[in-house]
Design a protein around this motif. Structure first.
Motif, PDB file in Angstrom:
ATOM      1  N   ASP A 221       0.826  -1.208   0.000  1.00  0.00           N
ATOM      2  CA  ASP A 221       0.000   0.000   0.000  1.00  0.00           C
ATOM      3  C   ASP A 221       0.862   1.259   0.000  1.00  0.00           C
ATOM      4  O   ASP A 221       0.572   2.237  -0.716  1.00  0.00           O
ATOM      5  CB  ASP A 221      -0.929   0.003   1.220  1.00  0.00           C
ATOM      6  N   LEU A 222       1.928   1.234   0.787  1.00  0.00           N
ATOM      7  CA  LEU A 222       2.796   2.413   0.876  1.00  0.00           C
ATOM      8  C   LEU A 222       3.564   2.642  -0.423  1.00  0.00           C
ATOM      9  O   LEU A 222       3.656   3.772  -0.910  1.00  0.00           O
ATOM     10  CB  LEU A 222       3.760   2.255   2.049  1.00  0.00           C
ATOM     11  N   THR A 223       4.130   1.574  -0.992  1.00  0.00           N
ATOM     12  CA  THR A 223       4.917   1.750  -2.213  1.00  0.00           C
ATOM     13  C   THR A 223       4.033   2.154  -3.389  1.00  0.00           C
ATOM     14  O   THR A 223       4.443   2.973  -4.226  1.00  0.00           O
ATOM     15  CB  THR A 223       5.673   0.456  -2.556  1.00  0.00           C
ATOM     16  N   ARG A 224       2.843   1.610  -3.472  1.00  0.00           N
ATOM     17  CA  ARG A 224       1.954   1.978  -4.575  1.00  0.00           C
ATOM     18  C   ARG A 224       1.481   3.426  -4.431  1.00  0.00           C
ATOM     19  O   ARG A 224       1.389   4.155  -5.429  1.00  0.00           O
ATOM     20  CB  ARG A 224       0.750   1.031  -4.628  1.00  0.00           C
TER      21      ARG A 224
ATOM     22  N   GLN B  58       8.322  12.115   0.761  1.00  0.00           N
ATOM     23  CA  GLN B  58       9.349  11.953   1.792  1.00  0.00           C
ATOM     24  C   GLN B  58       8.789  11.253   3.023  1.00  0.00           C
ATOM     25  O   GLN B  58       9.462  10.413   3.636  1.00  0.00           O
ATOM     26  CB  GLN B  58       9.925  13.317   2.157  1.00  0.00           C
ATOM     27  N   GLU B  59       7.551  11.573   3.388  1.00  0.00           N
ATOM     28  CA  GLU B  59       6.928  10.899   4.530  1.00  0.00           C
ATOM     29  C   GLU B  59       6.699   9.423   4.233  1.00  0.00           C
ATOM     30  O   GLU B  59       6.911   8.553   5.089  1.00  0.00           O
ATOM     31  CB  GLU B  59       5.595  11.592   4.866  1.00  0.00           C
ATOM     32  N   LEU B  60       6.287   9.118   3.009  1.00  0.00           N
ATOM     33  CA  LEU B  60       6.105   7.721   2.632  1.00  0.00           C
ATOM     34  C   LEU B  60       7.439   6.981   2.623  1.00  0.00           C
ATOM     35  O   LEU B  60       7.502   5.802   3.009  1.00  0.00           O
ATOM     36  CB  LEU B  60       5.441   7.638   1.259  1.00  0.00           C
ATOM     37  N   ASP B  61       8.505   7.650   2.189  1.00  0.00           N
ATOM     38  CA  ASP B  61       9.832   7.028   2.245  1.00  0.00           C
ATOM     39  C   ASP B  61      10.190   6.642   3.675  1.00  0.00           C
ATOM     40  O   ASP B  61      10.742   5.552   3.919  1.00  0.00           O
ATOM     41  CB  ASP B  61      10.883   7.989   1.687  1.00  0.00           C
ATOM     42  N   ARG B  62       9.875   7.513   4.610  1.00  0.00           N
ATOM     43  CA  ARG B  62      10.182   7.217   6.016  1.00  0.00           C
ATOM     44  C   ARG B  62       9.351   6.046   6.525  1.00  0.00           C
ATOM     45  O   ARG B  62       9.870   5.143   7.203  1.00  0.00           O
ATOM     46  CB  ARG B  62       9.923   8.465   6.863  1.00  0.00           C
ATOM     47  N   LEU B  63       8.052   6.028   6.185  1.00  0.00           N
ATOM     48  CA  LEU B  63       7.185   4.941   6.635  1.00  0.00           C
ATOM     49  C   LEU B  63       7.614   3.609   6.023  1.00  0.00           C
ATOM     50  O   LEU B  63       7.594   2.569   6.702  1.00  0.00           O
ATOM     51  CB  LEU B  63       5.738   5.249   6.256  1.00  0.00           C
ATOM     52  N   ILE B  64       8.001   3.629   4.756  1.00  0.00           N
ATOM     53  CA  ILE B  64       8.437   2.399   4.096  1.00  0.00           C
ATOM     54  C   ILE B  64       9.717   1.878   4.740  1.00  0.00           C
ATOM     55  O   ILE B  64       9.860   0.672   4.987  1.00  0.00           O
ATOM     56  CB  ILE B  64       8.627   2.649   2.593  1.00  0.00           C
ATOM     57  N   ALA B  65      10.656   2.765   5.019  1.00  0.00           N
ATOM     58  CA  ALA B  65      11.920   2.346   5.640  1.00  0.00           C
ATOM     59  C   ALA B  65      11.675   1.742   7.020  1.00  0.00           C
ATOM     60  O   ALA B  65      12.274   0.714   7.369  1.00  0.00           O
ATOM     61  CB  ALA B  65      12.875   3.532   5.734  1.00  0.00           C
ATOM     62  N   ASP B  66      10.787   2.353   7.813  1.00  0.00           N
ATOM     63  CA  ASP B  66      10.486   1.811   9.144  1.00  0.00           C
ATOM     64  C   ASP B  66       9.824   0.449   9.047  1.00  0.00           C
ATOM     65  O   ASP B  66      10.146  -0.476   9.814  1.00  0.00           O
ATOM     66  CB  ASP B  66       9.581   2.785   9.904  1.00  0.00           C
ATOM     67  N   LEU B  67       8.882   0.294   8.104  1.00  0.00           N
ATOM     68  CA  LEU B  67       8.175  -0.978   7.986  1.00  0.00           C
ATOM     69  C   LEU B  67       9.102  -2.081   7.489  1.00  0.00           C
ATOM     70  O   LEU B  67       8.988  -3.237   7.916  1.00  0.00           O
ATOM     71  CB  LEU B  67       6.985  -0.812   7.038  1.00  0.00           C
ATOM     72  N   MET B  68      10.023  -1.760   6.611  1.00  0.00           N
ATOM     73  CA  MET B  68      10.936  -2.775   6.093  1.00  0.00           C
ATOM     74  C   MET B  68      11.913  -3.253   7.158  1.00  0.00           C
ATOM     75  O   MET B  68      12.360  -4.399   7.125  1.00  0.00           O
ATOM     76  CB  MET B  68      11.696  -2.223   4.884  1.00  0.00           C
ATOM     77  N   LYS B  69      12.237  -2.402   8.103  1.00  0.00           N
ATOM     78  CA  LYS B  69      13.105  -2.837   9.204  1.00  0.00           C
ATOM     79  C   LYS B  69      12.375  -3.774  10.157  1.00  0.00           C
ATOM     80  O   LYS B  69      13.009  -4.581  10.847  1.00  0.00           O
ATOM     81  CB  LYS B  69      13.620  -1.613   9.971  1.00  0.00           C
ATOM     82  N   GLN B  70      11.050  -3.679  10.205  1.00  0.00           N
ATOM     83  CA  GLN B  70      10.254  -4.507  11.119  1.00  0.00           C
ATOM     84  C   GLN B  70       9.769  -5.799  10.482  1.00  0.00           C
ATOM     85  O   GLN B  70       9.343  -6.709  11.187  1.00  0.00           O
ATOM     86  CB  GLN B  70       9.045  -3.707  11.613  1.00  0.00           C
TER      87      GLN B  70
END
Length: 450
Positions: free
Chosen positions: A142-145, A247-259
């Motif tokens: 959802d975030l990447t799309r 930029q906000e989506l980039d941050r959310l994607i990075a956090d989710l990928m670490k989890q």
């Protein structure tokens, strides 16, 4: 005669439910064996509202009936509440492609008959499940799309900025390669703020554009009015807003990928498992997989995130790289009739995945690597489009191996890999073609087999 494995496991299910989904309701068909009469089946059809409480009540009813599988047709986005809530209830849910469950011609078309037909196909094992990733991957998707859509919208608004400038006879894009670079953005902000002097605007140039100040002053001379200034201000504000959201989506994607972690089958029994079944460990995060994919030519951090979001982190869903390539529609279909074998169209596939792989293939084609050499070798005889598809397929195969093996790392094969692995006959034919292209008269003698 060749024996198929399907003869032993036909995929039939004794207790099955099918749902024909609409926007506000779902038509449910339940088919279970008769309690007393062998060979007979009991069929129930009823309507369920697509609200949370109604779907949860449906899940309880299906669990009490011992339903083994719930099959539903992919209808827009309306299938999601049914699938997610029934899956959370512990039911095995299958999402099937509408193309695979078409009703036979000549039968009436109603929601009730569609649900019954879908249930009969499911109980006989005549449908196949579509790929629905687990919840963490769905959230990442959802975030990447959304980020992809925002980037496309930002590009569209940037093009509108240039159209507004062209309407005002401002030819800035003829001199500046990037309107939204450091110099171009400073000039756009000054225009929106009310500056109209071409020389003053040209003095805002930085870097290599300093040498082009006379050309800039000429390009900035036009009929830029207050109307254009107000329109430009709105467009620049929209571009800035979309940039902030990306930029906000980039941050959310990075956090989710670490989890998010990828499950791997270690092959041995799990800790505390007396059944001796294979153990599953979570050892590699999605962020580590993205960094691993980033080493592949053509794949950047954003492309790696999109690929992982679309194909998931568990490659057990795709037993071989060929399964993944076929699911992505990057290989032609085989059509065989009698002694004639032809290749049919591959199909549409996943547009988000194919878009990311297309960009990666286009970037890899310009590199001095194995993938670049593959593109240059195929483009001579198959054309640009098919060569890019071949490179995209190779990237997807590499991706499968990097995700499937927790210890895999990308290793460059080199530009001469194809030549080193060609068979002697192929090398001879290539040499003959090269000599013929130079004007030499060379022919191959026929091979005589005793």
């Amino acid at each position: 005669m060749e024996e198929s494995k399907d003869d032993h496991d036909d995929g039939s299910v004794a207790r099955v439910a099918a749902i024909d989904i609409a926007k506000a309701t779902g038509m449910v068909c339940l088919r279970i064996p008769h309690d007393t009469i062998e060979g007979r089946r009991v069929q129930q059809v009823w309507t369920v509202a697509s609200t949370t409480n109604a779907i949860l009540e449906l899940g309880d009813r299906l669990v009490c009936q011992g339903v083994q599988r719930v099959v539903m047709e992919a209808t827009g986005s309306y299938w999601r509440p049914f699938f997610y809530l029934l899956e959370a209830r512990g039911l095995e849910c299958w999402l099937v492609n509408a193309r695979d469950v078409k009703n036979v011609p000549g039968r009436p078309k109603t929601d009730k008959l569609d649900a019954v037909w879908l249930a009969k196909l499911a109980e006989r094992g005549m449908v196949r499940a579509s790929f629905v990733p687990p919840k963490p991957v769905r959230q990442l998707r959802d975030l990447t799309r959304t980020r992809t859509v925002f980037i496309q919208e930002r590009t569209r608004h940037k093009h509108r900025v240039d159209k507004a400038l062209q309407d005002a006879q401002i030819k800035l894009s003829d001199v500046v390669s990037d309107l939204f670079g450091l110099s171009g953005r400073a000039m756009l902000d000054a225009l929106a703020a009310g500056e109209r002097n071409p020389r003053a605007l040209a003095d805002l140039a930085r870097g290599s554009l300093v040498k082009k100040k006379p050309a800039l002053a000429e390009a900035l001379t036009g009929q830029f009015e207050e109307h254009h200034g107000r329109l430009l201000g709105v467009l620049l504000g929209t571009v800035d807003h979309l940039t902030t959201q990306v930029q906000e989506l980039d941050r959310l994607i990075a956090d989710l990928m670490k989890q998010t972690t990828a499950p791997y089958d270690t092959g041995g029994p799990s800790d505390g498992d007396d059944t001796g079944g294979p153990s599953v460990r979570d050892g590699v995060t999605a962020q580590e997989l993205a960094e691993r994919l980033d080493a592949v030519p053509g794949i950047g951090p954003a492309t790696a995130q999109i690929v992982l979001a679309e194909i998931g982190l568990d490659m057990s869903r795709f037993p071989t790289p060929e399964h993944l390539v076929s699911w992505a529609k990057l290989c032609p279909r085989t059509i065989q009739s009698g002694a004639k074998n032809t290749a049919g169209p591959a199909g549409k596939g996943n547009p988000w995945l194919k878009g990311a792989l297309g960009e990666a293939a286009n970037a890899a084609a310009r590199t001095d690597t194995f993938l670049g050499a593959r593109y240059r070798r195929i483009v001579k005889r198959r054309g640009h489009a098919k060569a890019l598809v071949a490179v995209a397929r190779s990237i997807l195969v590499i991706t499968w191996h990097l995700i499937n093996d927790p210890d895999a790392r990308y290793q460059e094969l080199g530009t001469d890999w194809h030549q080193r692995h060609l068979n002697p006959a192929r090398k001879t034919r290539d040499l003959v073609r090269q000599l013929q292209a130079l004007g030499h008269h060379v022919t191959l003698a026929p091979t005589i087999v005793a």
